[in-house]
Design a protein around this motif. Structure first.
Motif, PDB file in Angstrom:
ATOM      1  N   HIS A   3     -25.166 -37.188 -18.362  1.00  0.00           N
ATOM      2  CA  HIS A   3     -24.335 -37.272 -17.166  1.00  0.00           C
ATOM      3  C   HIS A   3     -22.954 -37.824 -17.486  1.00  0.00           C
ATOM      4  O   HIS A   3     -21.981 -37.441 -16.876  1.00  0.00           O
ATOM      5  N   ALA A   4     -22.868 -38.713 -18.454  1.00  0.00           N
ATOM      6  CA  ALA A   4     -21.557 -39.234 -18.854  1.00  0.00           C
ATOM      7  C   ALA A   4     -20.706 -38.122 -19.448  1.00  0.00           C
ATOM      8  O   ALA A   4     -19.506 -38.060 -19.219  1.00  0.00           O
ATOM      9  N   CYS A  14     -17.652 -42.595 -20.918  1.00  0.00           N
ATOM     10  CA  CYS A  14     -17.040 -41.374 -20.384  1.00  0.00           C
ATOM     11  C   CYS A  14     -15.733 -41.063 -21.107  1.00  0.00           C
ATOM     12  O   CYS A  14     -15.404 -39.908 -21.337  1.00  0.00           O
ATOM     13  N   HIS A  15     -15.002 -42.110 -21.461  1.00  0.00           N
ATOM     14  CA  HIS A  15     -13.707 -41.971 -22.121  1.00  0.00           C
ATOM     15  C   HIS A  15     -13.857 -41.378 -23.516  1.00  0.00           C
ATOM     16  O   HIS A  15     -13.120 -40.475 -23.905  1.00  0.00           O
ATOM     17  N   SER A  16     -14.813 -41.895 -24.284  1.00  0.00           N
ATOM     18  CA  SER A  16     -15.021 -41.465 -25.672  1.00  0.00           C
ATOM     19  C   SER A  16     -16.524 -41.439 -25.970  1.00  0.00           C
ATOM     20  O   SER A  16     -17.049 -42.307 -26.672  1.00  0.00           O
ATOM     21  N   PRO A  17     -17.252 -40.447 -25.447  1.00  0.00           N
ATOM     22  CA  PRO A  17     -18.716 -40.441 -25.577  1.00  0.00           C
ATOM     23  C   PRO A  17     -19.238 -40.357 -27.011  1.00  0.00           C
ATOM     24  O   PRO A  17     -20.349 -40.805 -27.273  1.00  0.00           O
ATOM     25  N   GLU A  41      -8.753 -49.307 -24.503  1.00  0.00           N
ATOM     26  CA  GLU A  41      -8.140 -48.042 -24.084  1.00  0.00           C
ATOM     27  C   GLU A  41      -8.829 -47.492 -22.841  1.00  0.00           C
ATOM     28  O   GLU A  41      -8.179 -47.027 -21.908  1.00  0.00           O
ATOM     29  N   SER A  42     -10.154 -47.548 -22.821  1.00  0.00           N
ATOM     30  CA  SER A  42     -10.881 -47.022 -21.663  1.00  0.00           C
ATOM     31  C   SER A  42     -10.615 -47.881 -20.429  1.00  0.00           C
ATOM     32  O   SER A  42     -10.487 -47.360 -19.319  1.00  0.00           O
ATOM     33  N   PRO A  96     -15.016 -45.817 -17.846  1.00  0.00           N
ATOM     34  CA  PRO A  96     -15.998 -46.425 -18.754  1.00  0.00           C
ATOM     35  C   PRO A  96     -15.895 -45.814 -20.153  1.00  0.00           C
ATOM     36  O   PRO A  96     -15.632 -44.616 -20.296  1.00  0.00           O
ATOM     37  N   VAL A  97     -16.093 -46.626 -21.159  1.00  0.00           N
ATOM     38  CA  VAL A  97     -15.947 -46.158 -22.536  1.00  0.00           C
ATOM     39  C   VAL A  97     -16.888 -44.995 -22.837  1.00  0.00           C
ATOM     40  O   VAL A  97     -16.545 -44.099 -23.603  1.00  0.00           O
TER      41      VAL A  97
END
Length: 75
Positions: free
Chosen positions: A71-72, A30-33, A20-21, A27-28
Motif C-alpha cells: 500500500h505504501a 512512501c517517500h523512498s520505499p 528529506e521525507s 512518510p519515509v
C-alpha cells in the motif's frame, strides 16, 4: 537489552532520507520505499505482526494508521 528490556529488531538506522521525507511531509516508506531505512521499517512491522500473531497480509488499505509495503508503494 543490557538492562533486561525487550528490544525489537531490526534497529532503524539513522539517515538523511528521514529528514528529506519530513521536509516533503511524506512518510519515509512512501517517500523512498526501496531505501534501507524504509526496508528496516517494513521488517520491523513484520516482526511486530509475527509477535502479535496477526497476519501481515493486507486486509484493507489502512489498518490502525499503519500501511503495508504494497500500500505504501501504491501512493
Amino acid at each position: 537489552q543490557k538492562l533486561g528490556y525487550a528490544v525489537l529488531e531490526p534497529f532503524i538506522p539513522s539517515s538523511v532520507k528521514i529528514r528529506e521525507s519530513h521536509s516533503d511531509s511524506c512518510p519515509v516508506v512512501c517517500h523512498s520505499p526501496d531505501h534501507s531505512v524504509s526496508q528496516a521499517f517494513f521488517s520491523l512491522f513484520q516482526s511486530i505482526e509475527a509477535l502479535s500473531g496477526r497476519s501481515s497480509q493486507p486486509q484493507q488499505k489502512k489498518r490502525s494508521g499503519v500501511l503495508s509495503k504494497e500500500h505504501a508503494l501504491e501512493r
